[in-house]
Design a protein around this motif. Structure first.
Motif, mmCIF file in Angstrom:
data_model
loop_
_atom_site.group_PDB
_atom_site.id
_atom_site.type_symbol
_atom_site.label_atom_id
_atom_site.label_comp_id
_atom_site.label_asym_id
_atom_site.label_seq_id
_atom_site.Cartn_x
_atom_site.Cartn_y
_atom_site.Cartn_z
ATOM 1 N N MET A 115 0.840 -1.185 0.000
ATOM 2 C CA MET A 115 0.000 0.000 0.000
ATOM 3 C C MET A 115 0.874 1.233 0.000
ATOM 4 O O MET A 115 2.045 1.183 0.358
ATOM 5 C CB MET A 115 -0.903 0.012 1.228
ATOM 6 N N SER A 116 0.309 2.349 -0.393
ATOM 7 C CA SER A 116 1.014 3.612 -0.290
ATOM 8 C C SER A 116 0.688 4.237 1.054
ATOM 9 O O SER A 116 -0.473 4.303 1.464
ATOM 10 C CB SER A 116 0.599 4.554 -1.416
ATOM 11 N N ILE A 117 1.715 4.683 1.746
ATOM 12 C CA ILE A 117 1.502 5.321 3.035
ATOM 13 C C ILE A 117 1.085 6.778 2.871
ATOM 14 O O ILE A 117 0.655 7.429 3.825
ATOM 15 C CB ILE A 117 2.777 5.205 3.893
ATOM 16 N N ALA A 118 1.184 7.309 1.653
ATOM 17 C CA ALA A 118 0.822 8.703 1.403
ATOM 18 C C ALA A 118 -0.611 8.973 1.835
ATOM 19 O O ALA A 118 -1.537 8.254 1.460
ATOM 20 C CB ALA A 118 0.998 9.034 -0.071
ATOM 21 N N GLY A 119 -0.785 9.993 2.643
ATOM 22 C CA GLY A 119 -2.101 10.374 3.119
ATOM 23 C C GLY A 119 -2.572 9.606 4.336
ATOM 24 O O GLY A 119 -3.588 9.975 4.941
ATOM 25 N N LYS A 120 -1.861 8.549 4.719
ATOM 26 C CA LYS A 120 -2.240 7.775 5.895
ATOM 27 C C LYS A 120 -1.787 8.491 7.161
ATOM 28 O O LYS A 120 -0.857 9.297 7.156
ATOM 29 C CB LYS A 120 -1.619 6.379 5.850
ATOM 30 N N VAL A 121 -2.433 8.157 8.276
ATOM 31 C CA VAL A 121 -2.167 8.807 9.555
ATOM 32 C C VAL A 121 -1.464 7.818 10.482
ATOM 33 O O VAL A 121 -2.005 6.745 10.772
ATOM 34 C CB VAL A 121 -3.475 9.294 10.209
ATOM 35 N N VAL A 122 -0.275 8.177 10.934
ATOM 36 C CA VAL A 122 0.517 7.288 11.777
ATOM 37 C C VAL A 122 0.992 8.039 13.014
ATOM 38 O O VAL A 122 1.494 9.165 12.921
ATOM 39 C CB VAL A 122 1.745 6.731 11.020
ATOM 40 N N ILE A 123 0.851 7.398 14.160
ATOM 41 C CA ILE A 123 1.373 7.918 15.424
ATOM 42 C C ILE A 123 2.747 7.297 15.661
ATOM 43 O O ILE A 123 2.939 6.099 15.480
ATOM 44 C CB ILE A 123 0.436 7.570 16.596
#
Length: 256
Positions: A1-9
């Protein structure tokens, strides 16, 4: 998957490994929430990383504070897609001389905290239809001789790894990938503030275990590989990553 735009803590992200992990995620286009204890340090880190970064001071040993922090991240970004449990602390000492306060702090931050954050983040990831959890352990659990007198640090990280195994089983039906990331010796300044007398004794004991070691990895490289755990397709995950330095060097540390 592309991590672009995803929200990660990323916990423990004001500096060192957590900072470089957050920076590597931001370079991939992720929206990152960086957690730590020092508000000023977090603000400086957020400005340095750039992009869509949310700095939050969160006590990761307090369940209520974690829940509030998760809600703030979800409200700010619209949801949560992943977490990197990076925060950790170590205090070397002989077992007979263990300081109770330092012992309890290691248990709270290295073991209790990732348990509480995982407990809190699961519903958020489930609402997104899946996600990813990366729990950062230590090669101390798997390789003898990283340094001496780290019994409690190693024990808490080993406990976190066993917890992560059970977590992986429980959330797989929710399409949540779970990774145990295990870095070896890394140049982070991790031992700053340690008692000099204890460190001297630990260093002497470490030297007796043999004249050579593998050396240290650069913290930027380790952060990049932790972020890489989010590059895999949505239906795939690294379960265990053991990253160690390659080399054979005399055991001479800076100042040693």
């Amino acid at each position: 998957m592309s991590i672009a735009g995803k929200v990660v803590i990323v916990t423990g992200a004001a500096r060192n490994m957590g900072y470089h992990t957050a920076a590597a995620l931001a370079r991939r286009g992720a929206r990152v929430a960086i957690w730590g204890r020092n508000v000023d340090a977090l603000d400086i880190a957020a400005r340095s990383i750039g992009g869509d970064v949310l700095p939050l001071a969160v006590d990761i040993t307090d369940a209520a504070a974690i829940s509030t922090g998760m809600d703030r991240v979800a409200d700010h970004f619209g949801g949560i897609d992943g977490i990197v449990n990076n925060a950790g602390v170590a205090y070397p000492n002989r077992i007979e001389n263990l300081d109770i306060g330092q012992l309890e702090e290691q248990i709270r931050i290295n073991l209790l905290a990732p348990i509480l954050t995982c407990r809190s983040v699961i519903p958020h990831l489930r609402r997104r239809g899946g996600g990813r959890i990366v729990n950062v352990s230590s090669a101390t659990v798997h390789r003898d001789g990283a340094f001496s007198f780290l019994s409690i640090y190693g024990a808490t990280k080993a406990g976190m790894e066993r917890f992560t195994d059970e977590l992986r089983h429980e959330v797989q039906q929710d399409d949540i990938g779970v990774t145990t990331f295990i870095p070896g010796d890394t140049s982070t300044g991790f031992g700053q503030g340690w008692d000099e007398q204890v460190v001297g004794a630990a260093y002497a004991d470490w030297l007796e275990r043999g004249p050579y070691w593998n050396g240290m990895m650069q913290v930027e490289d380790v952060g990049e590989q932790i972020a890489h755990c989010f590059d895999l397709p949505g239906k795939a995950a690294f379960e265990f990553v053991l990253m160690r330095p390659v080399g054979r060097e005399p055991k001479i540390l800076e100042g040693g």
